[in-house]
Design a protein around this motif. Structure first.
Motif, PDB file in Angstrom:
ATOM      1  N   SER A 203      44.454  39.496  38.718  1.00  0.00           N
ATOM      2  CA  SER A 203      43.403  38.944  37.860  1.00  0.00           C
ATOM      3  C   SER A 203      44.008  38.579  36.508  1.00  0.00           C
ATOM      4  O   SER A 203      45.004  39.164  36.088  1.00  0.00           O
ATOM      5  CB  SER A 203      42.261  39.949  37.679  1.00  0.00           C
ATOM      6  OG  SER A 203      42.710  41.103  36.993  1.00  0.00           O
TER       7      SER A 203
ATOM      8  N   LYS B  54      45.019  38.545  32.909  1.00  0.00           N
ATOM      9  CA  LYS B  54      45.212  39.621  31.936  1.00  0.00           C
ATOM     10  C   LYS B  54      44.934  40.999  32.539  1.00  0.00           C
ATOM     11  O   LYS B  54      44.664  41.948  31.837  1.00  0.00           O
ATOM     12  CB  LYS B  54      44.340  39.392  30.703  1.00  0.00           C
ATOM     13  CG  LYS B  54      44.615  38.090  29.989  1.00  0.00           C
ATOM     14  CD  LYS B  54      43.706  37.912  28.804  1.00  0.00           C
ATOM     15  CE  LYS B  54      43.929  36.553  28.169  1.00  0.00           C
ATOM     16  NZ  LYS B  54      43.024  36.327  27.038  1.00  0.00           N
ATOM     17  N   ASN B  55      44.973  41.089  33.855  1.00  0.00           N
ATOM     18  CA  ASN B  55      44.683  42.320  34.590  1.00  0.00           C
ATOM     19  C   ASN B  55      43.350  42.942  34.169  1.00  0.00           C
ATOM     20  O   ASN B  55      43.181  44.147  34.177  1.00  0.00           O
ATOM     21  CB  ASN B  55      45.825  43.339  34.458  1.00  0.00           C
ATOM     22  CG  ASN B  55      45.758  44.409  35.531  1.00  0.00           C
ATOM     23  OD1 ASN B  55      45.233  44.187  36.624  1.00  0.00           O
ATOM     24  ND2 ASN B  55      46.268  45.574  35.224  1.00  0.00           N
ATOM     25  N   GLN B  56      42.390  42.098  33.835  1.00  0.00           N
ATOM     26  CA  GLN B  56      41.088  42.602  33.388  1.00  0.00           C
ATOM     27  C   GLN B  56      40.232  43.133  34.528  1.00  0.00           C
ATOM     28  O   GLN B  56      39.311  43.902  34.297  1.00  0.00           O
ATOM     29  CB  GLN B  56      40.328  41.500  32.636  1.00  0.00           C
ATOM     30  CG  GLN B  56      40.936  41.181  31.301  1.00  0.00           C
ATOM     31  CD  GLN B  56      40.160  40.109  30.563  1.00  0.00           C
ATOM     32  OE1 GLN B  56      39.337  39.399  31.142  1.00  0.00           O
ATOM     33  NE2 GLN B  56      40.420  39.989  29.280  1.00  0.00           N
ATOM     34  N   GLN B  57      40.504  42.683  35.753  1.00  0.00           N
ATOM     35  CA  GLN B  57      39.740  43.153  36.909  1.00  0.00           C
ATOM     36  C   GLN B  57      38.237  43.116  36.606  1.00  0.00           C
ATOM     37  O   GLN B  57      37.512  44.068  36.815  1.00  0.00           O
ATOM     38  CB  GLN B  57      40.172  44.570  37.301  1.00  0.00           C
ATOM     39  CG  GLN B  57      41.659  44.691  37.573  1.00  0.00           C
ATOM     40  CD  GLN B  57      42.105  46.106  37.767  1.00  0.00           C
ATOM     41  OE1 GLN B  57      41.406  46.918  38.357  1.00  0.00           O
ATOM     42  NE2 GLN B  57      43.303  46.410  37.279  1.00  0.00           N
ATOM     43  N   SER B  58      37.789  41.972  36.137  1.00  0.00           N
ATOM     44  CA  SER B  58      36.421  41.839  35.617  1.00  0.00           C
ATOM     45  C   SER B  58      35.384  41.552  36.699  1.00  0.00           C
ATOM     46  O   SER B  58      34.250  41.227  36.397  1.00  0.00           O
ATOM     47  CB  SER B  58      36.389  40.730  34.566  1.00  0.00           C
ATOM     48  OG  SER B  58      36.765  39.501  35.158  1.00  0.00           O
TER      49      SER B  58
ATOM     50  N   ASN C  31      32.725  34.396  31.755  1.00  0.00           N
ATOM     51  CA  ASN C  31      34.115  34.837  31.856  1.00  0.00           C
ATOM     52  C   ASN C  31      34.977  33.617  32.175  1.00  0.00           C
ATOM     53  O   ASN C  31      34.812  32.995  33.224  1.00  0.00           O
ATOM     54  CB  ASN C  31      34.240  35.887  32.971  1.00  0.00           C
ATOM     55  CG  ASN C  31      35.668  36.341  33.211  1.00  0.00           C
ATOM     56  OD1 ASN C  31      36.626  35.724  32.764  1.00  0.00           O
ATOM     57  ND2 ASN C  31      35.814  37.433  33.934  1.00  0.00           N
TER      58      ASN C  31
ATOM     59  N   HIS D  64      37.842  33.331  33.227  1.00  0.00           N
ATOM     60  CA  HIS D  64      38.756  33.514  34.351  1.00  0.00           C
ATOM     61  C   HIS D  64      38.030  33.903  35.639  1.00  0.00           C
ATOM     62  O   HIS D  64      38.661  34.137  36.664  1.00  0.00           O
ATOM     63  CB  HIS D  64      39.797  34.580  34.015  1.00  0.00           C
ATOM     64  CG  HIS D  64      40.494  34.349  32.715  1.00  0.00           C
ATOM     65  ND1 HIS D  64      41.348  33.291  32.516  1.00  0.00           N
ATOM     66  CD2 HIS D  64      40.416  35.006  31.548  1.00  0.00           C
ATOM     67  CE1 HIS D  64      41.793  33.323  31.271  1.00  0.00           C
ATOM     68  NE2 HIS D  64      41.243  34.344  30.657  1.00  0.00           N
TER      69      HIS D  64
ATOM     70  N   ASP E  49      39.914  34.371  39.201  1.00  0.00           N
ATOM     71  CA  ASP E  49      40.060  35.743  39.700  1.00  0.00           C
ATOM     72  C   ASP E  49      39.388  35.894  41.061  1.00  0.00           C
ATOM     73  O   ASP E  49      39.916  36.534  41.968  1.00  0.00           O
ATOM     74  CB  ASP E  49      39.449  36.742  38.712  1.00  0.00           C
ATOM     75  CG  ASP E  49      40.243  36.871  37.425  1.00  0.00           C
ATOM     76  OD1 ASP E  49      41.364  36.323  37.330  1.00  0.00           O
ATOM     77  OD2 ASP E  49      39.737  37.529  36.495  1.00  0.00           O
TER      78      ASP E  49
END
Length: 172
Positions: free
Chosen positions: A39, A41-45, A90, A92, A96
């Motif tokens: 994902s 920025k590795n936000q795993q949103s 969001n 991204h 993602d």
């Protein structure tokens, strides 16, 4: 050829499912693959809503069909769906979700489970009847469903279609 490449090259979208129910252990493996998708920025949103009730899937399909003016819309009658959502706004979320969906599809394929991307919800999440069903299913407010993975055992194999040519440019 290694197993990953074999899975990528042999996976096909399934549009005909059997009545066989996906075992919870297999579903957990598919969800684990989704959670481990890359994902931004590795936000795993993301947020996943897994629906295992054919009756509830049918109710969602009915309101989608109504919103799209498609009589008989049924999402191909899958055993299970996974709604993959991200917070509205969001930047991204869509990208993602694409990574998540591919992980879901490849994991399902590795377990002998068919899958297909259902993309209608991204444009109609806020249609009142659709949102009401999404709320009933527990999708958090403010979430936009970018993709729905329809899953089930394959009733009819999808033939291999030729790949487009001339889409790769290698520069050295």
């Amino acid at each position: 050829m290694n197993e990953v490449m074999q899975a990528i090259l042999s996976r096909r979208s399934t549009r005909a499912f059997t009545d066989r129910h996906i075992e919870m252990e297999e579903l957990k493996q598919i969800i684990e693959a989704a959670v481990y998708a890359p994902s931004a920025k590795n936000q795993q949103s993301w947020h996943f809503t897994v629906v295992r009730s054919r009756e509830k899937i049918g109710r969602l399909a009915a309101v989608i069909g109504e919103a799209l003016k498609r009589d008989g819309y049924d999402m191909y009658c899958p055993d299970t769906i996974i709604l993959v959502a991200a917070e509205r706004g969001n930047p991204h979320g869509q990208l993602d979700t694409g990574c998540v969906m591919e992980n879901i599809f490849l994991a399902a394929h590795s377990l002998g489970i068919g899958s297909v991307w259902i993309n209608q919800l991204k444009d109609i999440c806020d249609v009142p009847k659709v949102r009401a069903v999404l709320d009933e299913l527990g999708l958090p407010a403010g979430q936009l469903v970018w993709g729905t993975a329809a899953l089930g055992y394959i009733a009819k194999e999808t033939p291999v279609k030729p790949r487009r040519e001339g889409v790769v440019n290698i520069v050295e």
